[in-house]
Motif scaffolding. Structure first.
Motif, mmCIF file in Angstrom:
data_model
loop_
_atom_site.group_PDB
_atom_site.id
_atom_site.type_symbol
_atom_site.label_atom_id
_atom_site.label_comp_id
_atom_site.label_asym_id
_atom_site.label_seq_id
_atom_site.Cartn_x
_atom_site.Cartn_y
_atom_site.Cartn_z
ATOM 1 N N GLN A 125 -3.180 9.600 9.452
ATOM 2 C CA GLN A 125 -1.835 9.199 9.130
ATOM 3 C C GLN A 125 -1.647 7.694 8.595
ATOM 4 O O GLN A 125 -1.004 7.491 7.677
ATOM 5 N N LEU A 126 -2.355 6.784 9.214
ATOM 6 C CA LEU A 126 -2.367 5.425 8.795
ATOM 7 C C LEU A 126 -2.852 5.299 7.325
ATOM 8 O O LEU A 126 -2.287 4.549 6.443
ATOM 9 N N ARG A 127 -3.921 6.137 7.116
ATOM 10 C CA ARG A 127 -4.739 6.329 5.750
ATOM 11 C C ARG A 127 -3.505 6.452 4.758
ATOM 12 O O ARG A 127 -3.396 5.963 3.679
ATOM 13 N N GLN A 128 -2.892 7.478 5.128
ATOM 14 C CA GLN A 128 -1.771 8.132 4.117
ATOM 15 C C GLN A 128 -0.708 6.897 3.669
ATOM 16 O O GLN A 128 -0.358 6.935 2.609
ATOM 17 N N LEU A 129 -0.355 6.508 4.936
ATOM 18 C CA LEU A 129 0.762 5.215 4.759
ATOM 19 C C LEU A 129 0.272 4.329 3.657
ATOM 20 O O LEU A 129 0.810 3.837 2.899
ATOM 21 N N VAL A 130 -1.029 3.940 3.998
ATOM 22 C CA VAL A 130 -1.576 2.703 3.082
ATOM 23 C C VAL A 130 -1.614 3.033 1.803
ATOM 24 O O VAL A 130 -1.566 2.287 0.792
ATOM 25 N N GLU A 131 -2.405 4.411 1.496
ATOM 26 C CA GLU A 131 -2.488 5.117 0.086
ATOM 27 C C GLU A 131 -1.199 5.203 -0.590
ATOM 28 O O GLU A 131 -1.172 4.891 -1.819
ATOM 29 N N ARG A 132 -0.190 5.283 0.073
ATOM 30 C CA ARG A 132 1.125 5.499 -0.738
ATOM 31 C C ARG A 132 1.778 4.432 -0.830
ATOM 32 O O ARG A 132 2.812 4.340 -1.639
ATOM 33 N N ALA B 40 1.142 -0.030 13.392
ATOM 34 C CA ALA B 40 -0.015 -0.604 12.660
ATOM 35 C C ALA B 40 0.024 -0.879 11.146
ATOM 36 O O ALA B 40 -0.441 -1.764 10.764
ATOM 37 N N TYR B 41 0.662 0.063 10.705
ATOM 38 C CA TYR B 41 0.937 -0.115 9.389
ATOM 39 C C TYR B 41 1.995 -1.425 9.115
ATOM 40 O O TYR B 41 1.778 -2.157 8.187
ATOM 41 N N GLN B 42 2.754 -1.945 9.667
ATOM 42 C CA GLN B 42 3.536 -2.912 9.824
ATOM 43 C C GLN B 42 2.715 -4.178 10.121
ATOM 44 O O GLN B 42 3.007 -5.219 9.496
ATOM 45 N N ALA B 43 1.676 -3.987 11.053
ATOM 46 C CA ALA B 43 0.788 -5.121 11.137
ATOM 47 C C ALA B 43 -0.100 -5.569 9.939
ATOM 48 O O ALA B 43 -0.378 -6.604 9.646
ATOM 49 N N ILE B 44 -0.468 -4.345 9.360
ATOM 50 C CA ILE B 44 -1.332 -4.569 7.972
ATOM 51 C C ILE B 44 -0.436 -5.469 7.014
ATOM 52 O O ILE B 44 -0.697 -6.552 6.418
ATOM 53 N N HIS B 45 0.908 -5.062 6.855
ATOM 54 C CA HIS B 45 1.921 -5.709 5.951
ATOM 55 C C HIS B 45 2.025 -7.378 6.450
ATOM 56 O O HIS B 45 1.851 -8.400 5.775
ATOM 57 N N ALA B 46 2.143 -7.413 7.832
ATOM 58 C CA ALA B 46 2.297 -8.957 8.205
ATOM 59 C C ALA B 46 1.229 -9.609 7.989
ATOM 60 O O ALA B 46 1.293 -10.975 7.500
ATOM 61 N N TYR B 47 0.016 -9.216 8.273
ATOM 62 C CA TYR B 47 -1.401 -9.895 8.005
ATOM 63 C C TYR B 47 -1.432 -10.142 6.464
ATOM 64 O O TYR B 47 -1.722 -11.352 6.024
ATOM 65 N N TYR B 48 -0.997 -9.390 5.648
ATOM 66 C CA TYR B 48 -1.199 -9.578 3.947
ATOM 67 C C TYR B 48 -0.001 -10.548 3.555
ATOM 68 O O TYR B 48 -0.264 -11.060 2.495
ATOM 69 N N ASP B 49 1.104 -10.302 4.264
ATOM 70 C CA ASP B 49 2.268 -11.532 3.946
ATOM 71 C C ASP B 49 1.661 -12.615 4.256
ATOM 72 O O ASP B 49 1.815 -13.726 3.613
ATOM 73 N N PHE B 50 1.062 -13.019 5.408
ATOM 74 C CA PHE B 50 0.284 -14.368 5.601
ATOM 75 C C PHE B 50 -0.556 -14.594 4.583
ATOM 76 O O PHE B 50 -0.727 -15.983 4.258
ATOM 77 N N LYS B 51 -1.406 -13.907 4.275
ATOM 78 C CA LYS B 51 -2.486 -14.174 3.438
ATOM 79 C C LYS B 51 -1.745 -14.524 1.877
ATOM 80 O O LYS B 51 -2.332 -15.490 1.246
ATOM 81 N N HIS B 52 -0.944 -13.814 1.623
ATOM 82 C CA HIS B 52 0.023 -14.281 0.311
ATOM 83 C C HIS B 52 0.494 -15.317 0.245
ATOM 84 O O HIS B 52 0.633 -16.393 -0.778
ATOM 85 N N LYS B 53 1.202 -16.086 1.351
ATOM 86 C CA LYS B 53 1.911 -16.961 1.954
ATOM 87 C C LYS B 53 0.919 -18.300 1.809
ATOM 88 O O LYS B 53 1.101 -19.328 1.571
#
Length: 269
Positions: free
Chosen positions: A19-26, A53-66
């Protein structure tokens, strides 16, 4: 040894990974991997809630971008000199009594030896955390960190501005550890200054997992962490000697994957 542990997922967990893989791929924004190791660290972190989990991935890479300077940006070999020049980051070969991998962070004043020392530490710690999060035991149980602050000097204190500590707290909030227990070992005239500097910037949840110890009396540390895994200098068996090779070899053996992670990002559309 914990580095060699393997894990088998249940049918439900396999479904959640897919499920998470599909969300990330999309996602049009996330430019990241979709291998099991990458996805399960966020699933464990969110107790296998796919959306969180999907939101946590976004949060981590938001931090990395910032804050792009707060993550490792070089091949593993680039960090060899600072690892062996400071000998201030260690992992123990056996987990603590609660099944958490035990790591030791020491403050060592090497500002004269390494002109960009603080930046080196930031990147080195990012590598260490990413490498530990690859391990099934860490994904499931988290880590225990002993922060030995006895080497803290005024050179360190000059670096810890409110702005710096704010970013430290931000990163603490996105690192996907299921648990991170921190033991501060302090002694000497800076004993109270260091914790006074750190604590106001930590969020309430993280503060509750931080414990302080007087470097002269480590009985509480032994009780909480366990005798068998502790380094000798913190009251463990004499045979438990801190060895820089354990950590650096772990990084080197996983260099290809860790360097791949450095290129993951979130494109802000």
């Amino acid at each position: 040894m914990f580095l060699l542990t393997r894990v088998e997922y249940t049918a439900e967990q396999i479904f959640k990974i897919k499920q998470l893989r599909q969300l990330v791929e999309r996602s049009r924004e996330l430019q990241v991997g979709t291998d099991d190791v990458f996805l399960t660290k966020f699933l464990h972190y969110t107790h296998w809630d796919t959306i969180k989990a999907y939101q946590a991935i976004h949060a981590y890479y938001d931090f990395k971008h910032k804050h792009p300077s707060w993550v490792a940006r070089h091949p593993i070999e680039h960090y060899r000199k600072i690892f062996y020049g400071t000998r201030c980051r260690f992992v123990m070969p056996h987990a603590d009594k609660n099944g958490r991998v035990l790591v030791i962070f020491k403050t060592v004043d090497a500002f004269e030896q390494f002109p960009d020392y603080l930046q080196g530490l930031i990147e080195m710690d990012d590598l260490i955390f990413e490498s530990l999060l690859m391990l099934p035991r860490v994904q499931e149980n988290g880590i225990t960190v002993i922060c030995d602050l006895q080497g803290t000097t005024r050179n360190f204190l000059r670096q810890f501005s409110p702005a710096f500590m704010k970013v430290v707290n931000e990163k603490n909030g996105v690192l996907p550890f299921t648990q991170r227990i921190v033991h501060l070992v302090q002694r000497g005239f800076l004993m109270h200054i260091t914790s006074t500097l750190f604590m106001p910037f930590m969020n309430k949840e993280f503060k509750e997992r931080i414990f302080t110890h007087d470097g002269k009396n480590l009985s509480k540390l032994r009780d909480m962490v366990g005798y068998d895994c502790l380094p000798a200098e913190y009251g463990g068996p004499a045979s438990n000697v801190l060895d820089t090779n354990l950590m650096f070899n772990h990084l080197s053996q996983n260099a290809s994957y860790l360097e791949q992670l450095q290129h993951y990002e979130k494109k802000i559309l």
